[in-house]
Design a protein around this motif. Structure first.
Motif, mmCIF file in Angstrom:
data_model
loop_
_atom_site.group_PDB
_atom_site.id
_atom_site.type_symbol
_atom_site.label_atom_id
_atom_site.label_comp_id
_atom_site.label_asym_id
_atom_site.label_seq_id
_atom_site.Cartn_x
_atom_site.Cartn_y
_atom_site.Cartn_z
ATOM 1 N N ALA A 167 0.775 -1.077 0.099
ATOM 2 C CA ALA A 167 0.149 -0.032 0.145
ATOM 3 C C ALA A 167 0.860 1.143 0.159
ATOM 4 O O ALA A 167 0.654 2.162 -0.478
ATOM 5 C CB ALA A 167 -0.661 0.049 1.094
ATOM 6 N N PHE A 168 1.983 1.231 0.818
ATOM 7 C CA PHE A 168 2.817 2.260 0.819
ATOM 8 C C PHE A 168 3.633 2.670 -0.571
ATOM 9 O O PHE A 168 3.538 3.720 -0.983
ATOM 10 C CB PHE A 168 4.029 2.217 1.846
ATOM 11 C CG PHE A 168 5.069 3.441 1.936
ATOM 12 C CD1 PHE A 168 4.452 4.612 2.115
ATOM 13 C CD2 PHE A 168 6.419 2.977 2.109
ATOM 14 C CE1 PHE A 168 5.386 5.603 2.134
ATOM 15 C CE2 PHE A 168 7.395 4.174 1.936
ATOM 16 C CZ PHE A 168 6.818 5.252 2.152
ATOM 17 N N HIS A 169 4.029 1.556 -1.322
ATOM 18 C CA HIS A 169 4.623 1.846 -2.254
ATOM 19 C C HIS A 169 3.812 2.393 -3.531
ATOM 20 O O HIS A 169 4.198 2.971 -4.682
ATOM 21 C CB HIS A 169 5.477 0.431 -2.887
ATOM 22 C CG HIS A 169 6.655 0.321 -1.984
ATOM 23 N ND1 HIS A 169 8.062 -0.106 -2.794
ATOM 24 C CD2 HIS A 169 7.046 0.257 -0.887
ATOM 25 C CE1 HIS A 169 8.690 -0.045 -1.875
ATOM 26 N NE2 HIS A 169 8.223 -0.026 -0.493
ATOM 27 N N GLN A 170 2.400 1.739 -3.579
ATOM 28 C CA GLN A 170 1.428 2.004 -4.393
ATOM 29 C C GLN A 170 1.117 3.655 -4.149
ATOM 30 O O GLN A 170 0.939 4.406 -5.184
ATOM 31 C CB GLN A 170 0.290 1.293 -4.077
ATOM 32 C CG GLN A 170 -1.105 1.552 -5.332
ATOM 33 C CD GLN A 170 -2.221 0.694 -4.907
ATOM 34 O OE1 GLN A 170 -2.794 0.759 -3.866
ATOM 35 N NE2 GLN A 170 -2.475 -0.146 -5.721
ATOM 36 N N TRP A 171 0.946 3.990 -3.236
ATOM 37 C CA TRP A 171 0.785 5.449 -2.699
ATOM 38 C C TRP A 171 2.011 6.341 -3.402
ATOM 39 O O TRP A 171 1.691 7.385 -3.802
ATOM 40 C CB TRP A 171 0.900 5.586 -1.348
ATOM 41 C CG TRP A 171 0.585 7.110 -0.757
ATOM 42 C CD1 TRP A 171 -0.217 7.717 -0.614
ATOM 43 C CD2 TRP A 171 1.757 8.011 -0.160
ATOM 44 N NE1 TRP A 171 -0.398 9.041 -0.133
ATOM 45 C CE2 TRP A 171 1.239 9.264 0.197
ATOM 46 C CE3 TRP A 171 3.049 7.812 -0.070
ATOM 47 C CZ2 TRP A 171 1.949 10.259 0.638
ATOM 48 C CZ3 TRP A 171 3.781 8.942 0.478
ATOM 49 C CH2 TRP A 171 3.220 10.114 0.768
ATOM 50 N N LEU A 172 3.382 5.733 -2.971
ATOM 51 C CA LEU A 172 4.405 6.757 -3.534
ATOM 52 C C LEU A 172 4.379 6.791 -5.243
ATOM 53 O O LEU A 172 4.490 7.924 -5.599
ATOM 54 C CB LEU A 172 5.785 5.786 -3.182
ATOM 55 C CG LEU A 172 6.441 5.825 -1.811
ATOM 56 C CD1 LEU A 172 7.681 5.107 -1.813
ATOM 57 C CD2 LEU A 172 6.544 7.412 -1.401
ATOM 58 N N GLN A 173 3.758 5.607 -5.694
ATOM 59 C CA GLN A 173 3.939 5.763 -7.071
ATOM 60 C C GLN A 173 2.800 6.818 -7.996
ATOM 61 O O GLN A 173 3.051 7.177 -8.882
ATOM 62 C CB GLN A 173 3.505 4.304 -7.993
ATOM 63 C CG GLN A 173 4.780 3.268 -7.571
ATOM 64 C CD GLN A 173 4.476 1.919 -8.074
ATOM 65 O OE1 GLN A 173 3.734 1.815 -8.844
ATOM 66 N NE2 GLN A 173 5.411 0.921 -7.727
ATOM 67 N N THR A 174 1.735 6.583 -7.041
ATOM 68 C CA THR A 174 0.562 7.292 -7.382
ATOM 69 C C THR A 174 0.706 8.764 -7.263
ATOM 70 O O THR A 174 0.584 9.845 -8.264
ATOM 71 C CB THR A 174 -0.672 6.851 -6.601
ATOM 72 O OG1 THR A 174 -1.086 5.421 -6.641
ATOM 73 C CG2 THR A 174 -1.780 7.722 -7.114
ATOM 74 N N TRP A 175 1.354 9.406 -6.019
ATOM 75 C CA TRP A 175 1.675 10.601 -5.677
ATOM 76 C C TRP A 175 2.874 11.311 -6.393
ATOM 77 O O TRP A 175 2.960 12.581 -6.651
ATOM 78 C CB TRP A 175 1.543 10.893 -4.149
ATOM 79 C CG TRP A 175 0.318 10.813 -3.696
ATOM 80 C CD1 TRP A 175 -0.447 9.772 -3.188
ATOM 81 C CD2 TRP A 175 -0.748 11.963 -3.782
ATOM 82 N NE1 TRP A 175 -1.553 10.082 -2.492
ATOM 83 C CE2 TRP A 175 -2.115 11.325 -3.298
ATOM 84 C CE3 TRP A 175 -0.777 13.156 -4.324
ATOM 85 C CZ2 TRP A 175 -3.002 12.056 -3.232
ATOM 86 C CZ3 TRP A 175 -1.876 13.857 -4.003
ATOM 87 C CH2 TRP A 175 -3.121 13.439 -3.537
ATOM 88 N N TYR A 176 3.888 10.406 -6.567
ATOM 89 C CA TYR A 176 5.411 11.087 -6.934
ATOM 90 C C TYR A 176 5.707 10.465 -8.213
ATOM 91 O O TYR A 176 6.578 10.941 -8.731
ATOM 92 C CB TYR A 176 6.190 10.800 -5.740
ATOM 93 C CG TYR A 176 5.928 11.697 -4.585
ATOM 94 C CD1 TYR A 176 6.206 12.921 -4.234
ATOM 95 C CD2 TYR A 176 5.507 10.852 -3.395
ATOM 96 C CE1 TYR A 176 6.011 13.420 -2.814
ATOM 97 C CE2 TYR A 176 4.959 11.458 -2.228
ATOM 98 C CZ TYR A 176 5.187 12.689 -1.944
ATOM 99 O OH TYR A 176 4.930 13.601 -0.706
ATOM 100 N N GLY A 177 5.057 9.453 -8.730
ATOM 101 C CA GLY A 177 5.136 9.216 -9.996
ATOM 102 C C GLY A 177 6.324 7.772 -10.047
ATOM 103 O O GLY A 177 7.147 7.579 -9.110
ATOM 104 N N MET A 178 6.349 7.130 -11.256
ATOM 105 C CA MET A 178 7.207 6.047 -11.375
ATOM 106 C C MET A 178 8.614 6.439 -11.575
ATOM 107 O O MET A 178 9.532 5.602 -11.204
ATOM 108 C CB MET A 178 6.733 4.969 -12.296
ATOM 109 C CG MET A 178 5.663 4.079 -12.163
ATOM 110 S SD MET A 178 6.279 2.756 -10.745
ATOM 111 C CE MET A 178 7.555 2.229 -11.726
ATOM 112 N N GLU A 179 8.837 7.459 -12.290
ATOM 113 C CA GLU A 179 10.389 7.941 -12.536
ATOM 114 C C GLU A 179 10.928 8.095 -11.065
ATOM 115 O O GLU A 179 12.202 7.452 -10.902
ATOM 116 C CB GLU A 179 10.350 9.260 -13.136
ATOM 117 C CG GLU A 179 11.798 9.643 -13.604
ATOM 118 C CD GLU A 179 11.616 10.996 -14.370
ATOM 119 O OE1 GLU A 179 12.801 11.454 -14.735
ATOM 120 O OE2 GLU A 179 10.675 11.456 -14.813
ATOM 121 N N LYS A 180 10.576 8.712 -10.082
ATOM 122 C CA LYS A 180 11.115 8.799 -8.867
ATOM 123 C C LYS A 180 11.295 7.408 -8.145
ATOM 124 O O LYS A 180 12.270 7.207 -7.540
ATOM 125 C CB LYS A 180 10.662 9.799 -7.834
ATOM 126 C CG LYS A 180 10.825 11.370 -8.339
ATOM 127 C CD LYS A 180 10.143 12.283 -7.259
ATOM 128 C CE LYS A 180 10.513 13.609 -7.614
ATOM 129 N NZ LYS A 180 9.956 14.570 -6.438
#
Length: 245
Positions: A162-175
């Motif tokens: 859930a945390f990694h999904q949140w990271l990808q959603t809010w900050y993007g896959m590039e980061k």
């Protein structure tokens, strides 16, 4: 090959080699694994899936996607570490020092759930994370770095997913991909320092923002405001009469 291309595109990285995949039918429990010992390979147990894994239209192929994501994220090597691996073997990499089990499973759960299926789209799996917030027993990031010896055993899958999904959603896959690359190659020595370099904040701050983003039922004097349209109380004052007498 098509699944590999999807993962490669998502992470904007190419791994220029192939790895063997073995399908085993003589093992009773459904499972699979990726390993580098003594070389990169994936093993799949072709048996009936456990309840937790019945969240896919094609559980076998989706489990392969999960393991292939492990293989990919654990092999995002710089030219230096790729050369080291060609001499000393695939395990020659800082990834096994700095990538925790929680970080590894965070990537795989987001991958398996990226098309509307998977455990991150399963309400029962989501409830484990919600319940921790409801009971005010939400773990820290460090608490979820790896497997637990007490119940619930698989919690580090769901919290990190859930945390990694949140990271990808809010900050993007590039980061997100850059975080993996820098951690895999010890560019900033640890995943914590790599995270600070990429996201401009400590991982504990990001974890707190993730915690605040989780929606849970809100208890009030008149009852509960939750995900159900019409909460029902039984004679004892408990919610959901179909579950509590």
């Amino acid at each position: 090959d098509s699944i590999y291309k999807e993962i490669s595109t998502a992470y904007n990285f190419n791994i220029p080699y192939r790895l063997p995949v073995t399908i085993v039918s003589g093992v009773e429990p459904f499972n699979a694994y990726f390993s580098t010992g003594y070389y990169n390979h994936i093993v799949l147990y072709d048996t009936y899936p456990i309840d937790e894994m019945v969240v896919f239209k094609d559980d076998f192929l989706s489990t392969f996607r999960h393991e292939l994501t492990h293989a990919f994220t654990m092999n995002m090597k710089s030219p230096f570490w790729r050369a080291m691996g060609s001499v000393f073997g695939d395990p020659a990499s800082p990834v096994f020092i700095f990538v925790t089990g929680g970080m590894a499973e965070g990537a795989t759960l987001t991958s398996e759930s990226s098309f509307g299926e998977g455990r991150l789209n399963d309400e029962f799996a989501k409830q484990m994370v919600r319940q921790a917030k409801i009971e005010k027993k939400f773990p820290s990031y460090d608490d979820m770095c790896s497997a637990r010896e007490i119940y619930p055993y698989g919690s580090y899958y769901f919290f990190n997913g859930a945390f990694h999904q949140w990271l990808q959603t809010w900050y993007g896959m590039e980061k997100y991909a850059e975080w993996w690359y820098r951690t895999d190659n010890a560019k900033n020595l640890t995943q914590y320092r790599a995270f600070r370099k990429i996201y401009g904040m400590d991982i504990e701050i990001a974890w707190e923002r993730f915690y605040k983003s989780i929606e849970v039922p809100v208890l009030t004097e008149s009852g509960a405001s939750d995900f159900f349209s019409d909460p029902i109380f039984n004679r004892k004052g408990a919610l959901y009469a179909d579950l509590c007498n």
